[in-house]
Design a protein around this motif. Sequence first.
Motif, PDB file in Angstrom:
ATOM      1  N   ALA A 143       0.865  -1.180   0.000  1.00 16.01           N
ATOM      2  CA  ALA A 143       0.000   0.000   0.000  1.00 16.01           C
ATOM      3  C   ALA A 143       0.898   1.225   0.000  1.00 16.01           C
ATOM      4  CB  ALA A 143      -0.935   0.003   1.203  1.00 16.01           C
ATOM      5  N   ASP A 144       0.362   2.346  -0.521  1.00 10.38           N
ATOM      6  CA  ASP A 144       1.162   3.576  -0.604  1.00 10.38           C
ATOM      7  C   ASP A 144       0.980   4.467   0.616  1.00 10.38           C
ATOM      8  OD1 ASP A 144       2.112   2.984  -3.292  1.00 10.38           O
ATOM      9  OD2 ASP A 144       0.062   3.394  -3.945  1.00 10.38           O
ATOM     10  N   ILE A 145      -0.262   4.625   1.050  1.00  6.32           N
ATOM     11  CA  ILE A 145      -0.549   5.421   2.238  1.00  6.32           C
ATOM     12  C   ILE A 145      -1.628   4.700   3.046  1.00  6.32           C
ATOM     13  CG2 ILE A 145       0.046   7.625   1.149  1.00  6.32           C
ATOM     14  CD1 ILE A 145      -2.994   8.178   0.954  1.00  6.32           C
ATOM     15  N   GLY A 146      -1.744   5.087   4.293  1.00  7.93           N
ATOM     16  CA  GLY A 146      -2.780   4.485   5.128  1.00  7.93           C
ATOM     17  C   GLY A 146      -3.334   5.483   6.114  1.00  7.93           C
ATOM     18  N   PHE A 147      -4.603   5.326   6.401  1.00  7.59           N
ATOM     19  CA  PHE A 147      -5.248   6.085   7.467  1.00  7.59           C
ATOM     20  C   PHE A 147      -5.432   5.131   8.636  1.00  7.59           C
ATOM     21  CE2 PHE A 147      -6.667   8.235   3.586  1.00  7.59           C
ATOM     22  CZ  PHE A 147      -6.348   9.545   3.896  1.00  7.59           C
ATOM     23  N   MET A 148      -4.900   5.478   9.798  1.00  7.09           N
ATOM     24  CA  MET A 148      -4.930   4.527  10.899  1.00  7.09           C
ATOM     25  C   MET A 148      -4.859   5.222  12.245  1.00  7.09           C
ATOM     26  SD  MET A 148      -1.033   2.984  10.724  1.00  7.09           S
ATOM     27  CE  MET A 148      -1.008   2.407  12.424  1.00  7.09           C
ATOM     28  N   ILE A 149      -5.278   4.485  13.261  1.00 11.43           N
ATOM     29  CA  ILE A 149      -5.089   4.917  14.638  1.00 11.43           C
ATOM     30  C   ILE A 149      -3.602   4.872  14.943  1.00 11.43           C
ATOM     31  CG2 ILE A 149      -5.486   4.262  17.041  1.00 11.43           C
ATOM     32  CD1 ILE A 149      -8.253   3.315  16.209  1.00 11.43           C
ATOM     33  N   SER A 150      -3.118   5.874  15.631  1.00 14.13           N
ATOM     34  CA  SER A 150      -1.686   6.000  15.897  1.00 14.13           C
ATOM     35  C   SER A 150      -1.132   4.768  16.591  1.00 14.13           C
ATOM     36  CB  SER A 150      -1.413   7.234  16.754  1.00 14.13           C
ATOM     37  OG  SER A 150      -0.045   7.344  17.043  1.00 14.13           O
ATOM     38  N   ASN A 151       0.037   4.348  16.128  1.00 14.94           N
ATOM     39  CA  ASN A 151       0.729   3.186  16.685  1.00 14.94           C
ATOM     40  C   ASN A 151       2.169   3.583  16.946  1.00 14.94           C
ATOM     41  OD1 ASN A 151       1.952   0.775  17.269  1.00 14.94           O
ATOM     42  ND2 ASN A 151       1.137  -0.347  15.524  1.00 14.94           N
ATOM     43  N   SER A 152       2.577   3.584  18.216  1.00 11.68           N
ATOM     44  CA  SER A 152       3.929   4.017  18.563  1.00 11.68           C
ATOM     45  C   SER A 152       4.988   3.046  18.078  1.00 11.68           C
ATOM     46  CB  SER A 152       4.054   4.191  20.084  1.00 11.68           C
ATOM     47  OG  SER A 152       3.757   2.974  20.747  1.00 11.68           O
ATOM     48  N   ALA A 153       4.571   1.835  17.674  1.00 12.31           N
ATOM     49  CA  ALA A 153       5.529   0.810  17.263  1.00 12.31           C
ATOM     50  C   ALA A 153       5.605   0.694  15.744  1.00 12.31           C
ATOM     51  CB  ALA A 153       5.147  -0.532  17.880  1.00 12.31           C
ATOM     52  N   PRO A 155       7.075   0.531  12.035  1.00 11.95           N
ATOM     53  CA  PRO A 155       8.385   0.193  11.479  1.00 11.95           C
ATOM     54  C   PRO A 155       9.205   1.449  11.212  1.00 11.95           C
ATOM     55  CG  PRO A 155       6.660  -1.112  10.434  1.00 11.95           C
ATOM     56  CD  PRO A 155       5.964  -0.092  11.298  1.00 11.95           C
ATOM     57  N   ALA A 156      10.522   1.313  11.276  1.00 10.95           N
ATOM     58  CA  ALA A 156      11.407   2.482  11.223  1.00 10.95           C
ATOM     59  C   ALA A 156      11.274   3.268   9.930  1.00 10.95           C
ATOM     60  CB  ALA A 156      12.857   2.038  11.416  1.00 10.95           C
ATOM     61  N   GLN A 157      10.924   2.608   8.818  1.00 12.87           N
ATOM     62  CA  GLN A 157      10.872   3.298   7.530  1.00 12.87           C
ATOM     63  C   GLN A 157       9.561   4.019   7.271  1.00 12.87           C
ATOM     64  OE1 GLN A 157      10.831   0.024   8.092  1.00 12.87           O
ATOM     65  NE2 GLN A 157      10.136  -1.165   6.333  1.00 12.87           N
ATOM     66  N   LEU A 158       8.671   4.030   8.272  1.00 14.56           N
ATOM     67  CA  LEU A 158       7.386   4.696   8.111  1.00 14.56           C
ATOM     68  C   LEU A 158       7.328   5.974   8.933  1.00 14.56           C
ATOM     69  CD1 LEU A 158       4.817   1.746   8.263  1.00 14.56           C
ATOM     70  CD2 LEU A 158       6.191   2.550   6.340  1.00 14.56           C
ATOM     71  N   THR A 159       6.485   6.880   8.505  1.00 16.17           N
ATOM     72  CA  THR A 159       6.255   8.112   9.257  1.00 16.17           C
ATOM     73  C   THR A 159       4.754   8.371   9.324  1.00 16.17           C
ATOM     74  OG1 THR A 159       6.729  10.501   9.346  1.00 16.17           O
ATOM     75  CG2 THR A 159       6.472   9.542   7.169  1.00 16.17           C
ATOM     76  N   GLU A 263      -5.464   9.187  18.788  1.00 13.54           N
ATOM     77  CA  GLU A 263      -4.907   9.921  17.656  1.00 13.54           C
ATOM     78  C   GLU A 263      -5.084   9.139  16.357  1.00 13.54           C
ATOM     79  OE1 GLU A 263      -0.785  12.330  16.582  1.00 13.54           O
ATOM     80  OE2 GLU A 263      -0.670  10.470  17.736  1.00 13.54           O
ATOM     81  N   VAL A 264      -5.403   9.864  15.302  1.00 20.40           N
ATOM     82  CA  VAL A 264      -5.517   9.286  13.969  1.00 20.40           C
ATOM     83  C   VAL A 264      -4.526  10.002  13.067  1.00 20.40           C
ATOM     84  CG1 VAL A 264      -7.037   8.938  11.990  1.00 20.40           C
ATOM     85  CG2 VAL A 264      -7.936   8.676  14.300  1.00 20.40           C
ATOM     86  N   GLY A 265      -3.866   9.239  12.200  1.00 20.81           N
ATOM     87  CA  GLY A 265      -2.900   9.857  11.309  1.00 20.81           C
ATOM     88  C   GLY A 265      -2.859   9.191   9.952  1.00 20.81           C
ATOM     89  N   ILE A 266      -2.150   9.835   9.039  1.00 20.84           N
ATOM     90  CA  ILE A 266      -1.887   9.257   7.730  1.00 20.84           C
ATOM     91  C   ILE A 266      -0.444   8.772   7.755  1.00 20.84           C
ATOM     92  CG2 ILE A 266      -1.303  11.530   6.770  1.00 20.84           C
ATOM     93  CD1 ILE A 266      -2.339  10.499   4.068  1.00 20.84           C
ATOM     94  N   VAL A 267      -0.246   7.525   7.403  1.00 20.60           N
ATOM     95  CA  VAL A 267       1.072   6.914   7.485  1.00 20.60           C
ATOM     96  C   VAL A 267       1.557   6.569   6.077  1.00 20.60           C
ATOM     97  CG1 VAL A 267       0.162   4.568   7.810  1.00 20.60           C
ATOM     98  CG2 VAL A 267       2.455   5.126   8.629  1.00 20.60           C
ATOM     99  N   LYS A 268       2.849   6.775   5.851  1.00 23.82           N
ATOM    100  CA  LYS A 268       3.438   6.434   4.566  1.00 23.82           C
ATOM    101  C   LYS A 268       4.913   6.121   4.772  1.00 23.82           C
ATOM    102  CE  LYS A 268       4.627  11.161   3.035  1.00 23.82           C
ATOM    103  NZ  LYS A 268       6.018  10.927   2.608  1.00 23.82           N
ATOM    104  N   ARG A 269       5.532   5.591   3.741  1.00 25.27           N
ATOM    105  CA  ARG A 269       6.965   5.329   3.794  1.00 25.27           C
ATOM    106  C   ARG A 269       7.733   6.647   3.699  1.00 25.27           C
ATOM    107  NH1 ARG A 269       9.052   0.355   2.833  1.00 25.27           N
ATOM    108  NH2 ARG A 269      10.843   1.318   1.815  1.00 25.27           N
ATOM    109  N   LEU A 270       8.904   6.669   4.315  1.00 23.85           N
ATOM    110  CA  LEU A 270       9.708   7.884   4.290  1.00 23.85           C
ATOM    111  C   LEU A 270      10.133   8.258   2.875  1.00 23.85           C
ATOM    112  CD1 LEU A 270      11.933   7.215   7.430  1.00 23.85           C
ATOM    113  CD2 LEU A 270      10.326   9.102   7.158  1.00 23.85           C
TER     114      LEU A 270
END
Length: 294
Positions: A143-153, A155-159, A263-270
Amino acid sequence: MNWTLDQLLAFVTAAELGSFSAAARKLQKAQSRISSAIANLELDLGFELFDRSAKFPVLTVLGQEMLPEARAVLNQCLRLNSRALTAANKEPISLRVAIDESLPLETMHSIFSQVGTLFPNIHLVITNGSQDDIALAIANKKADIGFMISNSALPAQLTLNSLGYFKKILIVGKQHPLAKESVLSLSQLQQYRQLVLCNRSGENRESALSPNHWDLDSYYFICELVTQNQGWAIVPEHIAKAPWFFEQIKIAKSDFLTDVLIEVGIVKRLDSPNSKLTDWLTEHMRHLMDKRLY
């Protein structure tokens, strides 16, 4: 120093996966190339990064110190590539979006109903899943982007770019013994089963307040069990107020819980570039989140 990014990538991947062979599979390279890359990095640095005396390589003390530094260098390279692609204005012809099933359906539907009008030539692929599913899909480039509930864990390559917050509320079934109380104390709640969100592996994602608790991987399933008076829970307000549950639950008050926000955020690869579509999705979702909360 003559180390290369390929060497750093081999080092970080092997450290994270616990073996050179696993790193080779992940990076789709021969194991000998991974071993050579790490050995050459060690020669250039002047010390060993792994203790190879056991069956699987183990980070040395200096290796443990170098790991976060290597990650930082790789992440900065990913950001540089992302900004370069954005600056070149390379608009995607398709976008794969992963959506956390805990997000309000009407909000997501209102967003994508407009995408077809504003971006008629884009090919969308939309999938749904749990919080962990979203992060893994993006980390594995499914997947390219995601809408998700914040997860402190993550993966390192995601923001994750924060979009806003939802309120969480305490609920009990209308026929549950706790429903008779006007204000609940922690000691009262601890006498009964709590229903707590976990990940797909059954591991706790949220801390339980009651020693007697069940772990479930869906807020919707939690609310369903609450309607059946199987326990109490703290869940997102928009899910508890869904028509499937609202008539059968009671929103409870407590003497120890203040407003609980999620918290809700948009997550993607760096290394994922921004585009007109991703920028529009981000700002539109943030606007809708602000309207829902305030």
